[in-house]
Design a protein around this motif. Sequence first.
Motif, PDB file in Angstrom:
ATOM      1  N   MET A   1       0.840  -1.198   0.000  1.00  0.00           N
ATOM      2  CA  MET A   1       0.000   0.000   0.000  1.00  0.00           C
ATOM      3  C   MET A   1       0.877   1.251   0.000  1.00  0.00           C
ATOM      4  O   MET A   1       1.881   1.310   0.708  1.00  0.00           O
ATOM      5  N   LYS A   2       0.499   2.238  -0.788  1.00  0.00           N
ATOM      6  CA  LYS A   2       1.257   3.479  -0.868  1.00  0.00           C
ATOM      7  C   LYS A   2       0.835   4.433   0.248  1.00  0.00           C
ATOM      8  O   LYS A   2      -0.353   4.582   0.533  1.00  0.00           O
ATOM      9  N   LYS A   3       1.844   5.071   0.851  1.00  0.00           N
ATOM     10  CA  LYS A   3       1.580   6.001   1.948  1.00  0.00           C
ATOM     11  C   LYS A   3       2.369   7.289   1.739  1.00  0.00           C
ATOM     12  O   LYS A   3       3.396   7.302   1.064  1.00  0.00           O
ATOM     13  N   TRP A   4       1.882   8.354   2.357  1.00  0.00           N
ATOM     14  CA  TRP A   4       2.523   9.663   2.197  1.00  0.00           C
ATOM     15  C   TRP A   4       3.744   9.793   3.113  1.00  0.00           C
ATOM     16  O   TRP A   4       3.746   9.346   4.257  1.00  0.00           O
ATOM     17  N   ASN A   5       4.770  10.413   2.573  1.00  0.00           N
ATOM     18  CA  ASN A   5       5.990  10.736   3.301  1.00  0.00           C
ATOM     19  C   ASN A   5       6.426  12.140   2.895  1.00  0.00           C
ATOM     20  O   ASN A   5       6.069  12.626   1.810  1.00  0.00           O
ATOM     21  N   LEU A   6       7.211  12.773   3.749  1.00  0.00           N
ATOM     22  CA  LEU A   6       7.735  14.100   3.448  1.00  0.00           C
ATOM     23  C   LEU A   6       9.227  14.125   3.731  1.00  0.00           C
ATOM     24  O   LEU A   6       9.673  13.673   4.790  1.00  0.00           O
ATOM     25  N   ILE A   7      10.007  14.624   2.764  1.00  0.00           N
ATOM     26  CA  ILE A   7      11.453  14.792   2.941  1.00  0.00           C
ATOM     27  C   ILE A   7      11.741  16.284   3.029  1.00  0.00           C
ATOM     28  O   ILE A   7      11.291  17.066   2.183  1.00  0.00           O
ATOM     29  N   ILE A   8      12.490  16.684   4.056  1.00  0.00           N
ATOM     30  CA  ILE A   8      12.853  18.087   4.278  1.00  0.00           C
ATOM     31  C   ILE A   8      14.370  18.206   4.214  1.00  0.00           C
ATOM     32  O   ILE A   8      15.085  17.514   4.938  1.00  0.00           O
ATOM     33  N   ASP A   9      14.858  19.081   3.347  1.00  0.00           N
ATOM     34  CA  ASP A   9      16.298  19.282   3.183  1.00  0.00           C
ATOM     35  C   ASP A   9      16.731  20.515   3.972  1.00  0.00           C
ATOM     36  O   ASP A   9      16.454  21.651   3.578  1.00  0.00           O
ATOM     37  N   VAL A  10      17.409  20.283   5.095  1.00  0.00           N
ATOM     38  CA  VAL A  10      17.837  21.384   5.959  1.00  0.00           C
ATOM     39  C   VAL A  10      18.794  22.317   5.223  1.00  0.00           C
ATOM     40  O   VAL A  10      18.782  23.536   5.427  1.00  0.00           O
TER      41      VAL A  10
END
Length: 282
Positions: free
Chosen positions: A1-10
């Motif tokens: 199942m596909k799920k949401w993720n978030l990548i943050i580049d400091v």
Amino acid sequence: MKKWNLIIDVEKCENCNNCFLSTKDEHVGNDFPGYAAPQPLHGHEWIHIERKVRGSGHMVDAAYCVQTCNHCDNAPCVKAGRGAVTKRNDGIVIIDPEKARGRRDIVSSCPYGAIWWNDQLQLPQKWIFDAHLLDAGWREPRCVQSCPTGVFRSLKISDDEMADIAKREQLEVLRSELGTRPRVYYRNLWRFSKWFIGGSVIGDSPDEIRCLEGATVALRKNGKNIATASTDVYGDFKFDNLDPVPTKYQIKVTHKDYKSMEFDALVDSDENCFIGDIRLSV
């Protein structure tokens, strides 16, 4: 199942606050039944940016770390909510704006401080990953769209795919020791969480005193060489991404036209990692 993720580049964040403002624009005064009640105009920072300044003297840098709800897979707020906070199949955590009314205890359940209390509505609130927009067909949350420097990257993929990306790109999560399994990942978090040691090499001779470009600086720990750097045109060198624990290092500086120098350097805090001028004599 596909799920949401978030990548943050400091590394890419310049503290413009577009993410904060776009979230305010989306939620202040707007009611999204089943997702979130209106956010207050003042007081709440569902997306906020923390600044970290490291160094001293002329060797100072600042990093900005965007922080928000982590939509944890093992979310303490879901456990504390007892049905008022739910984890969707796509990974997004939602505080029900009706069931959670009056539940101030949910605010303190978040170890990241990402849940805010709405006094007027008597309601705990947080960033909902703009789930109402995603469910309507949007490809990404507004904070991702509004960022001019590409700090954010939202992905709806399987957990295995996300694990591969995290490993390949050396992504980290905030406070992994908590075991909450966040779905918000960070690139270059070392800019915010690690220490550096640096200094300036000066050539001191009877004829002149000058910044030494091209000097070789070796960083050692317990007598073992762990890194090497070359000074720039200003004589500066810097070793970054060091573990944030008090450590005694040995530094050796060499240059073909000057005598070598070797000394100990204690790094005991992120405020005290610039060791100043190192003068080499002929």
